[in-house]
Design an enzyme around this catalytic site. Structure first.
Site, PDB file in Angstrom:
ATOM      1  N   LYS A  38      13.539 -14.460  -1.685  1.00 32.96           N
ATOM      2  CA  LYS A  38      11.770 -14.826  -2.114  1.00 32.96           C
ATOM      3  C   LYS A  38      11.607 -14.685  -3.609  1.00 32.96           C
ATOM      4  O   LYS A  38      10.891 -15.728  -3.974  1.00 32.96           O
ATOM      5  CB  LYS A  38      10.988 -13.927  -1.385  1.00 32.96           C
ATOM      6  CG  LYS A  38      10.985 -12.217  -1.711  1.00 32.96           C
ATOM      7  CD  LYS A  38      10.055 -11.643  -1.042  1.00 32.96           C
ATOM      8  CE  LYS A  38      10.103 -10.296  -1.335  1.00 32.96           C
ATOM      9  NZ  LYS A  38       9.360 -10.051  -2.767  1.00 32.96           N
ATOM     10  N   THR A  39      12.169 -13.912  -4.300  1.00 34.84           N
ATOM     11  CA  THR A  39      11.864 -13.866  -5.861  1.00 34.84           C
ATOM     12  C   THR A  39      12.530 -15.192  -6.610  1.00 34.84           C
ATOM     13  O   THR A  39      11.991 -15.708  -7.213  1.00 34.84           O
ATOM     14  CB  THR A  39      12.433 -12.554  -6.486  1.00 34.84           C
ATOM     15  OG1 THR A  39      11.969 -11.319  -5.624  1.00 34.84           O
ATOM     16  CG2 THR A  39      12.254 -12.529  -7.880  1.00 34.84           C
ATOM     17  N   ASP A 225       2.820 -12.138  -4.306  1.00 40.03           N
ATOM     18  CA  ASP A 225       4.057 -11.753  -3.693  1.00 40.03           C
ATOM     19  C   ASP A 225       3.712 -10.462  -2.585  1.00 40.03           C
ATOM     20  O   ASP A 225       2.723  -9.846  -3.031  1.00 40.03           O
ATOM     21  CB  ASP A 225       5.125 -11.267  -4.687  1.00 40.03           C
ATOM     22  CG  ASP A 225       6.517 -10.716  -4.272  1.00 40.03           C
ATOM     23  OD1 ASP A 225       6.657 -11.227  -2.895  1.00 40.03           O
ATOM     24  OD2 ASP A 225       7.293 -10.331  -5.064  1.00 40.03           O
ATOM     25  N   GLU A 226       4.583 -10.218  -1.708  1.00 35.01           N
ATOM     26  CA  GLU A 226       4.381  -8.919  -1.116  1.00 35.01           C
ATOM     27  C   GLU A 226       3.170  -9.122  -0.238  1.00 35.01           C
ATOM     28  O   GLU A 226       2.357  -8.156  -0.204  1.00 35.01           O
ATOM     29  CB  GLU A 226       4.714  -7.701  -1.678  1.00 35.01           C
ATOM     30  CG  GLU A 226       6.164  -7.498  -2.380  1.00 35.01           C
ATOM     31  CD  GLU A 226       7.101  -7.100  -1.188  1.00 35.01           C
ATOM     32  OE1 GLU A 226       6.929  -7.309  -0.290  1.00 35.01           O
ATOM     33  OE2 GLU A 226       8.372  -7.426  -1.918  1.00 35.01           O
ATOM     34  N   GLN A 256       7.728  -6.593   7.287  1.00 34.17           N
ATOM     35  CA  GLN A 256       7.968  -5.503   6.253  1.00 34.17           C
ATOM     36  C   GLN A 256       6.674  -4.691   6.010  1.00 34.17           C
ATOM     37  O   GLN A 256       6.854  -4.344   4.928  1.00 34.17           O
ATOM     38  CB  GLN A 256       8.851  -6.051   5.209  1.00 34.17           C
ATOM     39  CG  GLN A 256      10.315  -6.647   5.642  1.00 34.17           C
ATOM     40  CD  GLN A 256      10.952  -7.122   4.293  1.00 34.17           C
ATOM     41  OE1 GLN A 256      11.324  -6.248   3.535  1.00 34.17           O
ATOM     42  NE2 GLN A 256      10.932  -8.328   4.187  1.00 34.17           N
ATOM     43  N   ARG A 602      18.374  -2.832   4.485  1.00 29.64           N
ATOM     44  CA  ARG A 602      18.617  -2.594   2.945  1.00 29.64           C
ATOM     45  C   ARG A 602      20.071  -2.702   2.813  1.00 29.64           C
ATOM     46  O   ARG A 602      20.834  -2.682   1.926  1.00 29.64           O
ATOM     47  CB  ARG A 602      18.207  -1.136   2.716  1.00 29.64           C
ATOM     48  CG  ARG A 602      16.577  -0.929   2.700  1.00 29.64           C
ATOM     49  CD  ARG A 602      15.868  -1.835   1.951  1.00 29.64           C
ATOM     50  NE  ARG A 602      15.569  -2.456   2.741  1.00 29.64           N
ATOM     51  CZ  ARG A 602      14.961  -3.882   2.518  1.00 29.64           C
ATOM     52  NH1 ARG A 602      14.643  -4.182   1.158  1.00 29.64           N
ATOM     53  NH2 ARG A 602      14.552  -4.646   3.322  1.00 29.64           N
TER      54      ARG A 602
END
Length: 733
Positions: A38-39, A225-226, A256, A602
């Site tokens: 996503k970044t 973002d997020e 998330q 993770r």
């Protein structure tokens, strides 16, 4: 349009990432699964807007949640389009609101642009003083941290604090009044807490239409973002900045969303699709982080949640090994397993910082830290008290705050007698009262004759020094100014008189703080004390925790969000821990499931989960069932470890395995009928402590103790039961 540039900004992206990058007109929702890049999508989208679609950098606003994330975003965009990317405003929500309020807060009337930003400890000091002046004991149900948590929750959910309390709670009749007094005290101190940074910005935009129209024109392209971590106030801010058909991009993943306890509203993703017009939805499912068997485990688990945007992560990185499950006798056996396995991984070529140990609660860290220390395994606990929370650093920051805002009485109370000047709490109260009456702390030295007779005369030297230092703030660099403050106030001398090692360590920390000020100067176009203080106030735990040293990372599951490691251990995979015992409602269990999902995703190459048959909690030994998430994730995804390092593993008799290696738990599933029938005509087996047994009526249980003619067995949903060792209908599994 330059075709070559277009090719460069889309190079290496998969089809859905390209779709998200190329989108131009109207609202865009990117559902970005864990590890789906996503970044990369956000930064390439910003670069594409500017270099291929002609958007001016100053018209782009990108918001995220940590300075670290904002800095990473900025560096990546600079790498794509060069230095003119610095014209883009990329910041956290709080930093953006501070940016607006430093320019506009005078319109609200209650504050000046020299306001102080209070952190958690400042707010606690403020509330402690309010409780004391209200005749309330600052402990138990009236503990300042609890009161402030309720106030913060009310702000984020836009409700009254009392609405979240039961009628029987001792605080219920006081909390709303304490809220009002707290807000009034902040106003008197010309201070804002983190929540008010956003709330005041929203109020500013709501009541000053010309202001919001100006910023809408300025920031024609907004990216968030997020997005799943935004609260209601942040969502309102977004709807103010972007019209319903505006060019707003939000990137989030409902799976998330793990911060509901601090106000994050996962429903904002749903609201976005209804509040904005003709939203384009682009799901990202190709994972670039993890092996497929890890992703399969995560996919199956999260399907148990209600989610309007179901997705299935997939990877081209290979199938990988199954997820390993280990059941220990107790928490020490569990920690020993993690320690030994870590040592084995190092012998295979992994580095210490390739390994992360995750758990649900901070208290679980004690045992694994003990075992790491005994085995000389270097580790770092992410989330421990960091540099900015050390006493000497908070003292120096308090000095700087007072010098910038002479109405910041919370900071003054901290440093009035630091180092010792004979100014006690009573004297501080008198100084504050007179300062409020005449205007500020800096007005006191010039109005000595007007002050009350009992005003503490010993306070005049420090008050005069503070006023003198403040007058020099603009005439020297920030680092030189900080150096002058610590020397002229006697702080350096006081440290030199402390015990040798302690004094040296704290002096080194102060020196490091001066270096930090110099670093801020080098990285800022126009360094000023106000900007430096804002920078310090808005630094979060996530920005300062990782040193990059070669050590095993030890942290809570919440702290692990946004990180990735080749090897991940998740400890305490038990009912009562994960999901946590405090989570009872369906929505709370769903958030715990999302937290488990975050932990699983993770891991890049190897994932180990472990549970304990018994665990010392709150001073006594307790037994938990294996987490429901173990079964919900699909038992066929797990390899139940039976042997560890050539020794019999405590988990050896835990779960039966069928031909496919899948573990089955009749106790959890409640499928007891066929098992119970097996008792007919069976002779009792020899039973020992720790064995898994089957009772004709109660089902499966764990033997806790054998004492003479009695046997104590713990059954899921029933707890410990004492039975006759001779006559109880028990069968060893």
């Amino acid at each position: 349009m330059n075709i070559e540039e277009t090719k460069n900004h889309l190079q290496g992206l998969n089809p859905r990432q390209i779709q998200a990058v190329e989108h131009f007109d109207g609202p865009l929702l990117i559902i970005a699964g864990a590890g789906t890049g996503k970044t990369r999508v956000i930064t390439h989208r910003i670069a594409y807007l500017i270099e291929n679609l002609g958007v001016l950098p100053r018209n782009v606003l990108a918001l995220t949640f940590t300075n670290k994330a904002a800095g990473e975003m900025r560096d990546r965009v600079i790498g794509l389009i060069g230095e003119h990317a610095r014209g883009i405003l990329m910041s956290t929500f709080h930093s953006f609101c501070n940016y607006i309020l430093r320019r506009e807060i005078g319109r609200l009337g209650d504050f000046t642009d020299g306001y102080t930003i209070y952190d958690e400890s400042d707010c606690r000091s403020c509330m402690k003083d309010i409780l004391k002046s209200s005749g309330l004991q600052a402990s138990g149900p009236f503990a300042p941290a609890r009161v402030l948590e309720l106030i913060s929750r009310a702000k984020n959910f836009e409700s009254k604090p009392s609405e979240s309390l039961r009628p029987s709670d001792p605080l219920v009749d006081y909390i709303d009044n304490l809220f009002d007094k707290y807000e009034e005290r902040l106003k008197e101190n010309n201070a804002l807490d983190f929540d008010n940074l956003m709330i005041k910005t929203v109020h500013l935009f709501e009541h000053h239409r010309e202001v919001i129209e100006r910023y809408r024109r300025r920031f024609a392209f907004v990216l968030v973002d997020e997005f799943q971590d935004t609260n209601r106030v942040q969502y309102r801010l977004l709807t103010q900045l972007a019209p319903p058909d505006g060019n707003v991009t939000v990137v989030g993943d409902m799976d998330q969303s793990i911060y509901g306890w601090r106000g994050a509203d996962v429903g904002n993703i749903v609201s976005f699709e209804s509040d904005f017009k003709n939203v384009t939805v682009v799901p990202l499912e190709q994972n670039y982080r993890s092996k497929q068997r890890i992703l399969d485990t995560a996919n199956e688990l999260i399907l148990k949640n209600n989610n309007i945007h179901e997705k299935r992560l997939w990877s081209e990185l290979g199938e990988g090994e199954p997820v390993n499950f280990f059941l220990a006798w107790d928490e020490h056996d569990e920690a020993q397993f993690v320690t030994r396995k870590t040592d084995a991984l190092l012998s295979e070529g992994y580095l210490l910082n390739d390994v992360a140990v995750l758990f649900r609660t901070r208290a679980q860290s004690r045992v694994i830290e003990e075992h790491f220390m005994r085995a000389a395994v270097p580790y770092v606990f992410i989330g421990a008290t960091e540099f900015y929370k050390r006493k000497e650093i908070k003292d120096i920051i308090a000095y700087l705050r007072v010098l910038h805002n002479p109405r910041d009485f919370v900071s003054f109370a901290r440093i009035a007698n630091e180092p010792r000047r004979g100014i006690g709490d009573k004297s501080v109260e008198k100084i504050e009262a007179e300062a409020r009456r005449v205007g500020s702390l800096f007005d006191l030295p010039d109005r000595e004759k007007e002050l009350s007779k009992d005003f503490p005369k010993k306070a005049f030297p420090i008050l005069k020094l503070l006023k003198s230092l403040a007058s020099r703030a603009g005439g020297m660099s920030i680092s030189a100014f900080v150096d002058a403050v610590v020397r002229e106030t006697g702080y350096y001398d006081a440290l030199a008189k402390e015990e040798l090692q302690e004094g040296v360590s704290r002096t080194e920390n102060v020196d490091e703080f001066i270096s930090l000020a110099a670093e801020y100067e080098r990285g800022t176009g126009k360094p000023e004390l106000e900007g430096f203080l804002s920078h310090l106030a808005l630094v979060s735990d996530a920005d300062v925790t990782d040193t990059g040293e070669d050590r095993v990372r030890v942290m809570t599951l919440h702290s692990a969000k946004g990180l990735e490691f080749p090897v991940v251990f998740i400890m305490g995979f038990e009912e009562g821990l994960l999901p946590h015992a405090s989570s009872q409602s369906e929505s709370e269990i769903e958030e715990e499931r999302r937290l488990c999902y975050v932990g699983i995703t993770r891991a890049r190459e190897h994932l180990y989960v472990s549970a304990s048959r018994s665990r010392m909690m709150h001073g006594s030994v307790g037994r938990n069932d294996v987490s429901r998430f173990f079964f919900e994730a699909g038992q066929h995804h797990f390899k139940v470890l039976k042997q560890a390092y050539g020794e019999p593993a405590p988990g050896e008799s835990f779960l039966d395995e069928d031909e496919s290696g899948a573990a089955e738990s009749a106790a959890w599933r409640g499928k007891r009928g066929n098992d119970v029938d097996e008792f007919e005509g069976c002779e009792p087996d020899y039973i020992e402590e720790g064995d898994i047994v089957l009772h004709k009526a109660f089902g499966r249980g764990t033997v806790l103790s054998m004492d003479g003619g009695e046997i104590c067995v713990s059954f899921p949903g029933r707890g410990p039961v004492r039975l006759s060792a001779k006559f109880a209908p028990l069968r060893k599994v």
